[in-house]
Design a protein around this motif. Structure first.
Motif, PDB file in Angstrom:
ATOM      1  N   LYS A 163       0.839  -1.200   0.000  1.00 44.48           N
ATOM      2  CA  LYS A 163       0.000   0.000   0.000  1.00 44.48           C
ATOM      3  C   LYS A 163       0.876   1.252   0.000  1.00 44.48           C
ATOM      4  N   ALA A 206      -7.140   9.126  -1.083  1.00 38.76           N
ATOM      5  CA  ALA A 206      -7.075   9.836   0.206  1.00 38.76           C
ATOM      6  C   ALA A 206      -5.639  10.242   0.504  1.00 38.76           C
ATOM      7  N   VAL A 236      -7.696   6.458   9.089  1.00 42.23           N
ATOM      8  CA  VAL A 236      -7.616   5.027   8.805  1.00 42.23           C
ATOM      9  C   VAL A 236      -6.162   4.609   8.925  1.00 42.23           C
ATOM     10  N   LYS A 266      -3.471   1.639   8.134  1.00 41.60           N
ATOM     11  CA  LYS A 266      -3.356   0.474   7.247  1.00 41.60           C
ATOM     12  C   LYS A 266      -1.970  -0.144   7.338  1.00 41.60           C
ATOM     13  N   VAL A 319      -6.670  -3.175   7.814  1.00 49.47           N
ATOM     14  CA  VAL A 319      -7.179  -1.813   7.695  1.00 49.47           C
ATOM     15  C   VAL A 319      -8.087  -1.521   8.879  1.00 49.47           C
ATOM     16  N   VAL A 371     -10.347   1.441  10.723  1.00 42.45           N
ATOM     17  CA  VAL A 371     -10.934   2.778  10.706  1.00 42.45           C
ATOM     18  C   VAL A 371     -11.025   3.255  12.149  1.00 42.45           C
ATOM     19  N   GLU A 389      -4.057   7.385   7.081  1.00 37.71           N
ATOM     20  CA  GLU A 389      -4.788   7.892   5.923  1.00 37.71           C
ATOM     21  C   GLU A 389      -6.024   8.676   6.345  1.00 37.71           C
ATOM     22  N   GLU A 390      -6.306   9.679   5.570  1.00 37.33           N
ATOM     23  CA  GLU A 390      -7.505  10.489   5.758  1.00 37.33           C
ATOM     24  C   GLU A 390      -8.743   9.612   5.541  1.00 37.33           C
ATOM     25  N   PHE A 391      -9.781   9.814   6.339  1.00 35.95           N
ATOM     26  CA  PHE A 391     -11.024   9.057   6.189  1.00 35.95           C
ATOM     27  C   PHE A 391     -11.848   9.671   5.061  1.00 35.95           C
ATOM     28  N   MET A 392     -12.339   8.834   4.160  1.00 28.36           N
ATOM     29  CA  MET A 392     -13.158   9.333   3.040  1.00 28.36           C
ATOM     30  C   MET A 392     -14.625   8.978   3.282  1.00 28.36           C
ATOM     31  N   GLU A 407     -18.935   2.905  -1.447  1.00 33.02           N
ATOM     32  CA  GLU A 407     -17.861   2.162  -2.110  1.00 33.02           C
ATOM     33  C   GLU A 407     -18.385   1.440  -3.340  1.00 33.02           C
ATOM     34  N   LYS A 459     -18.590  -6.635   3.471  1.00 34.35           N
ATOM     35  CA  LYS A 459     -17.458  -7.203   4.214  1.00 34.35           C
ATOM     36  C   LYS A 459     -17.820  -7.673   5.627  1.00 34.35           C
ATOM     37  N   MET A 468     -13.996   4.912  -3.644  1.00 33.65           N
ATOM     38  CA  MET A 468     -14.959   5.602  -2.804  1.00 33.65           C
ATOM     39  C   MET A 468     -15.555   6.706  -3.668  1.00 33.65           C
ATOM     40  N   VAL A 515      -9.581   3.622  -3.025  1.00 32.78           N
ATOM     41  CA  VAL A 515      -9.369   3.111  -1.670  1.00 32.78           C
ATOM     42  C   VAL A 515      -8.217   2.110  -1.705  1.00 32.78           C
ATOM     43  N   GLU A 516      -8.248   1.241  -2.693  1.00 38.34           N
ATOM     44  CA  GLU A 516      -7.193   0.233  -2.832  1.00 38.34           C
ATOM     45  C   GLU A 516      -7.251  -0.359  -4.231  1.00 38.34           C
TER      46      GLU A 516
END
Ligand code: AMP
Ligand code: GLY
Length: 437
Positions: free
Chosen positions: A103, A118, A141, A143, A153, A155, A185-188, A192, A214, A275, A284-285
């Motif tokens: 990542k 993000a 977040v 990760k 990951v 949150v 990481e900044e939360f978005m 999704e 999930k 996102m 996101v990934e």
């Protein structure tokens, strides 16, 4: 055509199904496969990560090309080995698979290429983490950079929680080496959406988009899992929408170009987890392979007659797809995952499974099943089966999936009854709006 299919889960069962839909004469050798795949293929007891044995099998059986399902063999360099032996393989090299396996690498590549994602800071010490948390602010977040089986990951609502999560990764090694580097990481905010690009490294074909679920329990509650269900298509991404063009031009093309510029072109299936924010789609990934359980809906939803297997074979051979395209779909598909007792912490195995005769509008994909000594089908993993319903609409696909999910029997069976709830809520909003006008 003879294909070696690497893997043995629900995703690989769906891949085998589509290979045979595209051309019933296709011969499939699966390693290791599973009892569901065995109805379509010859299964060999070889682990998906045993690259040496797979090279030998591919050569002995003179397969035309090899299709890799899971990320672990890609991370282990299976594509590098096959290419070095001049054997066609669908899947990225180890260096290109870094889009999933690191990542930290991917974040820096996206920043350099201007791909929307993000804000994040990569950290290797708790001192760096503290500074990063102060800079990014809560919610945030945390990760683990490496592969952590979908669990790396976290949150976090507060800075304190963030620090605790990063400490567990960096100092307590809860994810092993995968957590030696962490991202803050900044939360978005947003919804999704998963999009899938079959790519030759330059041009890509977009498959129907999907949404995964999930969490273990209804209402998106309970622990995170590998995925309890999915559906496709998603009304947020209609076929003629600008979203596809935006994602092609701002995400897919710049990412592929950056990988080519590094001399590590990415070929195979690029899975973009997005996102949909108020500022447009953000990454996101990435994953370097087909999704599980998304494949169990994406391939059935894809227009029949589109020769996806031929395109995968082309990419495996290193040929060009020649242009970007947005593949069409027909109807809808929704899959409900049946999980074993104790999943996700400690799935119980060995429970006897009974599957009634399957109706035409349902596909049952095996994930964690095996035959016991007496030949009976028993549970052998956390996610046991993925029950895909097909229909003209997501509602219809949901009803068929849910009905048959209820009809399959094994002790301790767990499944969600609300797969697709976002889509159905969206539709009822639309219907209400239409009624009011
Ligand atoms: P990943 O393994 O990176 O896909 O992350 C797993 C899940 O965590 C995602 O599917 C999101 O639901 C959530 N997530 C990851 N990153 C963010 C973010 N920056 N903002 C909000 N949610 C996130
Ligand atoms: N369902 C998420 C994944 O395949 O990574």
């Amino acid at each position: 055509m003879k294909v070696l299919l690497v893997g043995g889960g629900g995703r690989e069962h769906a891949l085998a199904w589509r290979l045979r839909q595209d051309d019933p004469r296709t011969e499939i050798i699966a390693a290791p496969g599973n009892p569901g795949i065995a109805a379509l293929a010859t299964c060999l007891p070889i682990a998906a990560t045993d690259v040496d044995a797979l090279v030998t099998v591919a050569r002995q059986h003179r397969v035309d090309w090899t299709l890799v399902g899971p990320e672990a063999p890609l991370a282990a360099g299976i594509a590098d080995r096959f290419r070095a032996e001049r054997m066609p393989i669908f899947g990225p090299t180890r260096a290109a698979a870094m889009l999933e396996t690191s990542k930290a690498f991917t974040k820096s590549l996206m920043f350099d290429a201007g791909v929307p994602t993000a804000r994040a800071v990569t950290c290797e010490t708790l001192y760096e983490v503290e500074r990063a948390i102060a800079e990014i602010g809560a919610p945030l977040v945390v990760k683990a950079s490496g592969l952590a089986a979908g669990k790396g990951v976290i949150v976090c609502e507060t800075a304190k929680e963030g620090l605790r999560a990063a400490t567990a990764m960096l100092s307590e090694n809860v994810f092993g080496d995968a957590g030696n580097t962490v991202l803050i990481e900044e939360f978005m905010e947003g919804e999704e959406l998963s999009m899938f690009f079959l790519t030759d490294g330059e041009f890509s074909y977009a498959l129907p988009p999907a949404q995964d679920h999930k969490r273990l329990l209804d209402g998106d509650r309970g622990p995170n899992t590998g995925g309890m269900g999915a559906y496709s298509p998603v009304a947020l991404a209609p076929p003629q929408s600008d979203l596809f063009e935006t994602v092609f031009s701002r995400v897919v093309r710049p990412t592929l170009e950056a990988m080519r510029a590094r001399r590590t072109p990415f070929t195979g299936l690029l899975y973009a987890g997005l996102m949909l924010t108020d500022d447009g789609p953000k990454v996101v990934e990435f994953n370097c392979r087909f999704g599980d359980p998304e494949t169990q809906v994406v391939l059935p939803a894809l227009q029949a007659g589109l020769p996806i297997s031929e395109w995968m074979a082309k990419v495996a051979r290193g040929e060009s797809l020649r242009a970007d395209s947005n593949l069409s779909w027909q109807g809808a598909a929704l899959t409900t995952v049946l999980a074993a007792s104790g999943y996700p912490e400690k799935p119980r195995t060995g429970d006897r499974i009974e599957i009634p005769p399957t109706p035409d509008d349902v596909l049952v994909f095996h994930a964690g099943t095996k035959r016991d000594a007496a030949g009976s089908l028993v549970t052998a993993g956390g996610r046991v089966l993925a029950v895909t319903g097909l229909g003209d609409s997501v509602e219809q696909a949901r009803d068929r999936s849910q009905e048959f999910a209820g009809a399959i029997r094994f002790d301790g069976k767990q499944y969600r009854s609300d797969i697709g709830w976002r889509e159905l809520a969206r539709r009822s909003e639309v219907a209400k709006g239409a009624g009011a006008s």
